[in-house]
Design an enzyme around this catalytic site. Structure first.
Site, short mmCIF file in Angstrom:
data_model
loop_
_atom_site.label_atom_id
_atom_site.label_comp_id
_atom_site.label_asym_id
_atom_site.label_seq_id
_atom_site.Cartn_x
_atom_site.Cartn_y
_atom_site.Cartn_z
N ASP A 184 1.03 -0.91 0.58
CA ASP A 184 0.11 0.13 0.23
C ASP A 184 0.84 1.40 0.20
OD1 ASP A 184 -2.00 1.83 0.44
OD2 ASP A 184 -3.12 -0.18 0.88
N SER A 194 -11.41 -1.17 -1.38
CA SER A 194 -9.93 -1.28 -0.89
C SER A 194 -10.03 -1.68 1.27
CB SER A 194 -9.27 0.33 -0.55
OG SER A 194 -8.50 0.82 -1.59
N HIS A 231 -4.22 5.66 3.58
CA HIS A 231 -4.68 4.73 3.00
C HIS A 231 -3.89 3.22 3.50
CE1 HIS A 231 -5.95 1.38 -0.34
NE2 HIS A 231 -7.00 1.87 -0.24
#
Length: 602
Positions: free
Chosen positions: A184, A404, A246
């Protein structure tokens, strides 16, 4: 001399022996019904990605390409190719299995293009593969802070529309520790809810400037940053006064601390996070080569599950090969289905190529497909992905939505199941996760097999998918190894059989398979068969037969010369299928490999 049946993964190690053909055995497919039924022994793909097809689905670098060199290519030849095309090797971006070749600045100002360079490389005899480096982006939609609860783990508003995590945690099971690689934009590894669950490289001494474990990376104590090529996989400033969040959110969903009196509880209690940074937002673009390098690092350094929440519709051969290497190491790869509200996105085409892959759609708190979520025939499972509460940088928490967010929840469940059944193969673990998932009617038109949504309790207490193989017998030859339970646990299992020498005829090896097809919606229009085989000498004939129940005899449907490189042999029954499928749904196949003596030979 003997013929030997073996997995294709053993092909290279086997072929140096004299006259021992390697045979990866049989795949049966039934066509003409709403969902395909299959009985599998070993399936290998020879699919190659066209790089010019890949860039129809994603942007790509205009100043560098990815290549692999054919085995045995000398350094002098490599230097000649580089000089001929005015290229240099980017050592920072290159990986253990591929090189990044960068166009010279002067060439970029002239008439040389990355497209022209790639075509030249494709035709060069020293090049194995040549790829564009396609761009990847996150599969995330904007935050929605209205729900400050983890409904995906226990849904109080709509009981049952969750993964039954609380019930699963109450089971008398203590799963082994499983390392999950989060590929990520970095992980805030100092977050109080994440610091205790970060992976620690056992072979590395922190901060001594030495590659102690000789893995090619210095001081890689918790992972690696392939975006800036250093040992600190922390997130970057996001360009808006904050920090990229994220990857930290994904990591918290997988493994944030339990019963520590702070923050949230993650899906798994046994996972450790390997931080693989392959994306950075301070400058762009971000390339798929960093993801391929992250996947290779993960499987080489002990990860058993890989979680990727990025758009890989522009996947190339480089990424496919890295996922294949992870499969050979028994590592499971999970990827987000995508947030385009699209049916059958391109990325799902990876699933038939590599069976260690699971694509994850997003569901909401009412057990419906999230409006943004992609879906398709090879996106095999859904998982909560709307308003998911998890960790954020700087000791913060918040809700994010997207496939996600669905993917790390499924990855956490996979880590729990993998830890609970540590001796089982990657395929058996995925079977448990998929077969144990809840069949949700509102998802049935989007997700195969009745609309399956992740259910951790079901995955831990259910059973693996039953094998469609009911019997395997050696007709001619000496049984060495392999049995039906082994095939149930791993699609890539196969049989090893030594052939028998028949005087004045030669060496023969024959295998019978009885496959049973159940719950078919009417008779199929076609039954197709595939055999992947390779032999070490010429003169071997492969023959495929099927038993005609109506006539009481074996019938040959295909005969071909077995080649010295792995070659797919295909056959099919397209007429009078009912003659070959017994009333109970069984089909009998016989495959023979014959190395016959010439007439007059001793």
């Amino acid at each position: 001399m003997p013929l030997t049946f073996c997995p294709v993964s053993s092909y290279n190690s086997l072929m140096h022996r004299p006259f021992r053909p390697a045979l990866a055995f049989l795949a049966l497919l039934v066509a003409g019904v709403p969902s395909l039924s299959s009985a599998q022994i070993a399936i290998q793909s020879t699919v190659r990605v066209d790089p010019f097809e890949a860039i129809r689905h994603a942007d790509y670098s205009r100043n560098h390409v990815l290549v692999t060199w054919k085995t045995g290519t000398s350094q002098a030849t490599k230097q000649f190719v580089l000089a001929q095309l005015n290229l240099t090797v980017d050592e920072d971006m290159s990986g253990l299995y591929f090189d990044v070749l960068r166009l010279a600045p002067a060439a970029q100002r002239g008439s040389q293009t990355v497209e022209g360079v790639l075509r030249s490389l494709q035709s060069h005899p020293a090049i194995g593969t040549a790829d564009f480096d396609t761009v990847i982006t996150r599969d995330q939609v904007p935050n929605d802070p209205r729900f400050n609860q983890q409904w995906g783990l226990r849904n109080l508003a709509n009981p049952g529309a969750d993964i039954r995590a609380v019930d699963a945690w109450a089971l008398p099971i203590t799963p082994e520790t499983v390392v999950v690689a989060v590929c990520d934009d970095g992980v805030d590894y100092t977050h109080p809810d994440l610091a205790p669950v970060m992976w620690s490289n056992p072979g590395e001494i922190p901060g001594n400037g030495v590659d102690d474990d000789a893995n090619g990376f210095i001081d890689d104590t918790i992972g690696w940053d392939f975006w800036s090529n250093d040992n600190d996989p922390k997130p970057n400033p996001d360009g808006f006064g904050g920090i990229d969040s994220h990857g930290t959110h994904v990591a918290g969903t997988v493994a944030a601390g339990h019963n520590n009196g702070i923050g949230i509880a993650a899906t798994s209690r046994n996972a450790r996070i390997m931080a693989m940074k392959m994306y950075g937002s301070t400058s762009g673009p971000n390339f798929i080569s960093a993801l391929a390098n992250s996947v290779d690092y993960a499987w080489r350094n002990g990860a058993r599950v890989i979680s990727v929440s990025y758009n890989i519709d522009g996947y190339n051969q480089t990424l496919l090969d890295s996922i294949g290497r992870a499969k050979a190491a028994g590592v499971i790869y999970l990827n987000s289905a995508g947030n385009n509200g699209q049916q059958n996105p391109r990325r799902q085409q990876i699933r038939p190529i590599h069976d260690n892959v699971l694509f994850v759609a997003a569901t909401d708190s009412s057990d419906r497909k999230a409006g943004f979520s992609n879906w398709g025939s090879l996106i095999e499972i859904g998982s909560p992905g709307v308003d998911i509460m998890s960790t954020l940088p700087d000791n913060q928490y918040g809700n994010n939505s997207g496939t996600s967010m669905a993917t790390p929840m499924a990855a956490g469940v996979t880590a729990v199941v993998r830890g609970a059944f540590p001796t089982e193969s990657y395929r058996a673990i995925l079977d448990r996760v998929i077969q144990g998932a809840k069949q949700v009617p509102t998802l049935a038109s989007f997700i195969p097999d009745g609309g399956r949504r992740v259910d951790m309790l079901g995955a831990l207490t259910g059973s693996k998918a039953p094998s469609n193989i009911t019997a395997i017998a050696t007709v001619l030859g000496t049984y060495v190894s392999g049995d039906v339970p082994a095939i149930e646990e791993d699609d890539d299992a196969s049989y090893i059989v030594d052939s028998t020498l028949i005087e004045r005829r030669g060496h023969f090896a024959t295998i019978d398979v009885t496959a049973k097809f159940e719950d078919l919606d009417g008779p199929p229009r076609q039954i197709a068969f595939q055999v992947l085989s390779g032999v070490s000498v010429s003169g071997v004939t492969a023959v495929m037969n099927v038993w005609n129940h109506s006539m009481g005899r074996w019938e040959t449907i295909r005969s071909t010369s077995a080649r010295t490189s792995p070659t797919l042999m295909e056959g099919a029954i397209g007429r009078r299928v009912n003659q070959y499928m017994a009333p109970d749904g069984t089909v009998q196949i016989r495959v023979q490999y014959l190395n016959q003596l010439r007439r007059g030979s001793a």
